[in-house]
Structures are given as C-alpha cells and as structure tokens.
Enzyme design. Structure first.
Site, PDB file in Angstrom:
ATOM      1  CG  HIS A 193      -1.667   1.414   1.440  1.00  0.00           C
ATOM      2  ND1 HIS A 193      -3.007   1.259   1.252  1.00  0.00           N
ATOM      3  CD2 HIS A 193      -1.412   2.260   1.989  1.00  0.00           C
ATOM      4  CE1 HIS A 193      -3.592   2.613   1.374  1.00  0.00           C
ATOM      5  NE2 HIS A 193      -2.695   3.078   1.752  1.00  0.00           N
ATOM      6  CD  GLU A 194       1.816   3.483   3.604  1.00  0.00           C
ATOM      7  OE1 GLU A 194       2.026   4.689   3.237  1.00  0.00           O
ATOM      8  OE2 GLU A 194       0.481   3.254   4.250  1.00  0.00           O
TER       9      GLU A 194
ATOM     10  CG  HIS B  74       0.279   6.266  -0.487  1.00  0.00           C
ATOM     11  ND1 HIS B  74      -0.495   6.859  -1.080  1.00  0.00           N
ATOM     12  CD2 HIS B  74       0.165   5.874   0.782  1.00  0.00           C
ATOM     13  CE1 HIS B  74      -1.671   6.582  -0.380  1.00  0.00           C
ATOM     14  NE2 HIS B  74      -1.517   5.834   0.599  1.00  0.00           N
TER      15      HIS B  74
END
Length: 502
Positions: free
Chosen positions: A224-225, A228
C-alpha cells in the site's frame, strides 16, 4: 478542512471512548461537547458526515458506535485530500450520466507528479523487532513485484548508497512533523511521500507479521505505501489495496481493477501487455515455504520467536512448553529447544497457522483455535467430529488466547474486552458468560498467549512482556520481559534472571 482535521485526530488516537478521539478533537478546535451523539455546530456534523461517507458508513452526522469503531481502526497516515476530490468526481459522474468519463481524474497526486523513469531502485534502511531482515526483505520484494507485474515499472534493491525509494521503521516523532509522529500500537501504521521524495515510514512499535491473524501483515501495508511512493492517492474502492484502511489478506487477487488502472495510467502496461496478478493464497504459501526452509535467525543460538512475538503458547501431555509462530512450532523441555517444525507434521489436519492453544490436563487433550473453528487432539490424533465451528459452541471467532484455569477446571478464552468459559466435557459455554475482562485485575487487553505452569501459576503474554498471576491470591505478583526472565521459555543463553517481583 474540518473533515481533514477530524481525520488527523483519527490517525493519532487508538482508544475507543468518546472522550478520545471525538471529544478531544472538538475541544482542540473550539467546539462544545453536548452529549454522546449530538453537537452544537453544523460544521462538526458536516465533518462527521464526510468522514462517514469516506469510510463507507451510514451518513448520519452522529458519532455512533460504528463511527467511533472506524475512528480507531488501523489506517494509512497519508492525507485523503486528493482522494476526496477524486471520490466526489466519481459520485458526480454517476449521477450526471458521465460515469466512466474522466474516471481516473486525480487518482494520482498532480499532473506530472510521477517518476520520470520506469526503472526504480529501493533500499531497506532497517527492520522491526518482530521480523528478521530476511523476512522483511521477502515482504518488500513481493510488494514491489506486485506493482511491476501489472505496470511498466521495474525495481532493483540496493544495499547501500542513495536509492529512489527508501523504506524505514521509526517510533514516535521522527523529523516528519508532529502530525506524522507514530503513536504506538493502533492508529496510523505507516505513511509515505509521493514522488520525488520517495520514502515510506512504518511504526516500529506495531506487531508486524507475515502470516496469521494476529498483528499487521507487513506485505499488505508495504505494498500500500509503495503505491503512494509511486504517486497513487487513496482509492474509492473499499476492496482496493489503496483503500485508506488496509486490506485484509484473502485468497483473492491482492490488487483490484482500480489499483491496476491507476498505476497503468501513470506508467503504462507491462511488456507484452501481460498482467500477472498475485493472489493472497500464493503469497501465504510462499511465506510458509520460505519460513520452513531458510530463516536467517535459525543459525543463531536462540530460536526465532525470542527475537519478536509468538502467536500462542501452551504445554503438551509430556510437560513440554509449545510455542507457536506462524506455520511453525517449537517444543521446549527443561530449557532445551527443538528445531522449528510445521504444525501439521505433529497435528495432521490442523490449520496452517493458529491463533490460540490450550492443554487440558484433566482430559489430556490439546485444543487449537483459528478463525471460526476449534480442533481437539488426543496426542497427535484429531478427535472424531472435529474441527467444530466456534459459533456452534457459542464462542467468538479470532480469539486472543486460551488457557486451562485450574481453580475452575475449565478452559478460559479471551477475546477483546471479554472472556468466556468453555466446559470441555459438554463443549458448551458456561452460563452468565461472557464477562468483562476487568475481572482479571492487572491483566492487559489483547494478550497473545497464556499458560498454566505445573505448579498452578498462570502466566499471560503480550508482545514481549509477561504477567504472572497468583491464582490463590488472584493478583499479579510479577511482570517483566519473558525472553530475559523466564528460562523455561527457551530464550536464554545464560542462567535465568529472577522474576521482577511487584
């Protein structure tokens, strides 16, 4: 703006009472608290409505139980500012008949704010206490592979020098500003920075894991990170990996259509236009095979669980201590520790991982709990009729721990703020239960293991700490770090230290 202040409050609090985070947010920004559900300003109600909408809750404008629970859920610490505009565009498109037009608008940070190359390097700066360097490297590699399988990106790990993307674990404030300080277990687990800073930070104090229900799956949070750091904002799809609330591991594909479309808009499709999806089942089996074959810490003088956490602990019919971590277990007898073994080599038909275990010396049977099921073994033989569904026995799913309680001669099960008494003879829950966990004075919530020693002394474990309960006096008489203080758990190279008497 009010909505984003509310989200900031959500990210930095992990207690459930209305006084925090809700009342604290109101007092901090000058709002007046009225009662548990209503507030005196329309602005606060609007902020609550927006939070409920972004969290897929019924939009009531009231701080109901579901909203308060969502506020305490572990989530990503990256702001939803860009995501909110994108989600409004999507909803407007549905009602204006433009659904599908400009659907990807603002699904990344800003036009042109992306990496201007398709070969990116990354470096792992450190790793948490609960996982070894090899385990972290495996999770990180799989997380980057997840994105390269569906896009035109390629990634290379560097072990020294500058890298495009840097991954690090921190505690508390770490020079990212007070708003980005990690707050300990719960709350925001991690946050990341968009290109071109290319950094992702993870809370060192969280219990990171690669398998099992307990703790936070590092692979999913890492993936997920990383999204980003590639330029993606949060997704409006609640099933997407890039949802603000971290996805749970399942047997299905990890990335959703929304995730794939977003990254391909930035970096194109993979060579040959061949998209390869990774399913959660494939990752779990990869982790299991790797853990069994090559854990770098297994060459050390102490077993792997001594360096972090375990999932469950109990004793067997021979008086040996059994310690469970992921898909493996260790047997400790007189301070001597066995090599790690897969659970199913000793208990055929058992789940690959477990969440709780308890040995009953009265019927000399071992009880295992995982998810919605319970297993019972006589030695290494699964008893007829097992596993049984927990719901059929009146028990909750996903237990924190289980143990035999000598004064009652029955099994006690902890789950959240409550505990249950299971009669092993009738396999039914005793009347007048569950009861509040506060009956066990001094025992913290969320313990991950409990064990009754042959002398009747009861030990509770949470992460790296233990509490010793005197069942006669019904009070905690000692506490400390179990790896350092309890010789019989198998972690000491030298004679044990004495318990820290209270």
């Amino acid at each position: 703006m009010k909505m984003f202040l509310l989200l900031l409050c959500v990210q930095t609090s992990h207690s459930s009472p209305i006084s925090s985070p809700a009342q604290g947010f109101l007092e901090q920004y000058g709002y007046l608290y009225k009662d548990n559900e209503t507030y005196r300003t329309a602005e606060v109600k609007t902020a609550i409505r927006e939070f409920q909408w972004l969290s897929w809750l019924p939009v009531t404008g009231r701080l109901d139980a579901a909203t308060l629970e969502k506020m305490t859920s572990p989530r990503c610490g990256v702001t939803d500012a860009g995501s909110f505009d994108a989600w409004q565009d999507r909803i407007n498109g549905i009602f204006t008949g433009r659904h599908g037009q400009h659907l990807r608008k603002k699904r990344y940070t800003q036009l042109g704010e992306k990496w201007q190359k398709k070969q990116l390097s990354y470096r792992i700066m450190n790793w948490p206490r609960s996982l070894s360097a090899g385990q972290v490297r495996l999770a990180v590699s799989a997380a980057f592979q997840l994105w390269s399988n569906v896009s035109g990106l390629q990634f290379l790990e560097l072990h020294q020098g500058p890298a495009d993307i840097r991954l690090a674990f921190y505690e508390g404030e770490h020079n990212d500003g007070a708003g980005n300080a990690f707050d300990g277990p719960g709350g925001a687990l991690a946050h990341a920075f968009f290109p071109f800073r290319g950094e992702a930070h993870f809370d060192m104090s969280e219990r990171w894991t690669l398998s099992g229900h307990k703790g936070h799956n590092l692979f999913l949070v890492m993936a997920h990170e990383i999204g980003h750091t590639l330029g993606l904002v949060h997704s409006p799809d609640r099933h997407a990996l890039m949802s603000p609330y971290y996805k749970k591991m399942s047997s299905n594909a990890v990335l959703s259509w929304d995730d794939i479309t977003a990254v391909q808009q930035l970096y194109g499709k993979p060579p040959g236009d061949t998209v390869q999806q990774l399913a959660g089942r494939a990752f779990r089996w990869t982790i299991q095979d790797w853990q069994i074959s090559q854990d770098p810490r297994e060459s050390s003088l102490t077993p792997n669980y001594c360096h972090g956490f375990f999932d469950a602990i109990t004793m067997d019919e021979n008086g040996a201590v059994l310690v469970f971590q992921g898909c493996r277990f260790w047997s400790v007898c007189n301070g001597s520790v066995s090599d790690p073994r897969p659970l199913q080599t000793r208990w055929p038909q058992l789940s690959v991982t477990i969440e709780a275990a308890a040995f009953n010396p009265l019927d000399r049977k071992l009880y295992f709990f995982k998810g919605r099921r319970m297993w019972r073994y006589s030695g290494s033989n699964l008893d007829p009729g097992f596993p049984k569904r927990s719901s059929a026995l009146g028990l909750p799913k996903h237990l924190d721990c289980a143990f035999f309680y000598q004064p009652l001669g029955q099994l006690v099960l902890f789950k959240g703020s409550r505990y249950f008494i299971l009669n092993p003879w009738s396999l039914s829950m005793e009347l007048y239960y569950p009861r509040p966990l506060r009956d066990w004075k001094g025992v913290p919530r969320g313990v991950n293991g409990a064990l009754t020693r042959p002398d009747g002394t009861l030990y509770f474990f949470k992460e790296q700490q233990y509490w010793r309960l005197d069942t006669g006096k019904l009070r905690i008489t000692a506490a400390g770090l179990w790896a350092e203080s309890l010789q019989w758990i198998g972690c000491q190279k030298t004679p044990s230290l004495q318990d820290n008497e209270l």
